[in-house]
Design an enzyme around this catalytic site. Structure first.
Site, short mmCIF file in Angstrom:
data_model
loop_
_atom_site.label_atom_id
_atom_site.label_comp_id
_atom_site.label_asym_id
_atom_site.label_seq_id
_atom_site.Cartn_x
_atom_site.Cartn_y
_atom_site.Cartn_z
N ASP A 280 0.97 -0.98 0.01
CA ASP A 280 0.14 0.01 0.04
C ASP A 280 0.79 1.31 0.08
OD1 ASP A 280 -2.73 1.53 0.48
OD2 ASP A 280 -1.49 2.20 2.34
N GLU B 271 -2.15 -5.28 -3.48
CA GLU B 271 -1.31 -4.50 -2.77
C GLU B 271 -0.23 -5.68 -2.19
OE1 GLU B 271 -3.45 -0.70 -1.07
OE2 GLU B 271 -3.91 -2.49 -0.07
#
Length: 225
Positions: free
Chosen positions: A46, A118
């Site tokens: 992320d 992610e």
């Protein structure tokens, strides 16, 4: 789920060959399947994704304001966009899920797919370096970066607020009028009160934020008529 022998197929789809395949396996493991799951890799991915997209937008739009850059980044790194990328890769075929998630269709749930994307970014970074990861991610985002523009990036709530401020009118008021369902699958009903409208407009969605945005979008349409 695809057998482990087909993981090389996924690597070809991703456009990256892992030196340490265990990292990819780790990135595909949901918390429902094992104690060693992909949430830490998701956390890492992320942050790396945010850096890569922020840098790309900064150089692509030298005259864009901080607000425009933030909104474009939010569009590009949101769960829906990540899930879209994950579905293109058919990640659901490779995920490791616990029995409960398998039964409930977790392999096609947007949030799980987005988290896995992610986690894969985090895994690629650990397997290589930032520049290799940047090149890979920018390849995934090529058409999305080519088509995104600073205009039309403002969400309905922001547009409604700015419109009312321009008219020197009171800001809208949002109220939760109903919440239904279990904690993991709730439905929110929001009423948006605007002085210009006789009645509140209603938004219903799977989160409070989405319901507010839907209500704001309806209010905008009514005011502009």
């Amino acid at each position: 789920m695809e057998p482990i022998k087909n993981i090389p197929r996924l690597c070809r789809t991703l456009g990256y060959d892992f030196s340490e395949l265990a990292l990819l396996d780790h990135a595909l493991t949901h918390r429902s399947a094992a104690s060693k799951h992909n949430e830490r890799l998701e956390f890492l991915g992320d942050s790396i994704l945010s850096i890569i997209i922020s840098d790309a937008l900064y150089h692509q739009f030298p005259k864009a304001t901080e607000g425009d850059l933030s909104r474009m980044r939010a569009t590009l790194v949101c769960g829906k966009m990540l899930a879209e990328i994950g579905f293109e890769f058919k990640l659901g075929d490779y995920l490791k899920l616990g029995p409960g998630e398998l039964k409930s269709g977790g392999f096609r749930r947007e949030s799980i797919i987005a988290d896995a994307v992610e986690a894969i970014i985090g895994a690629v970074y650990l397997d290589s370096d930032l520049e290799v990861t940047r090149s890979l991610v920018l390849g995934w985002y090529k058409t999305r970066l080519e088509t995104i523009q600073p205009i039309n990036q403002k969400d309905p709530k922001t547009l409604l607020q700015e419109l009312l401020q321009g008219y020197k009118k009171p800001l809208p008021v949002y109220k939760v009028t109903d919440i239904r369902g279990e904690a993991h699958a709730q439905t929110f009903t929001i009423e948006c009160y605007v002085e210009e409208l006789r009645k509140p407009v209603v938004g219903v969605a799977s989160s409070r934020r989405k319901a507010e945005q839907l209500a704001a979008a309806q209010a905008l349409e009514l005011i502009k008529r």
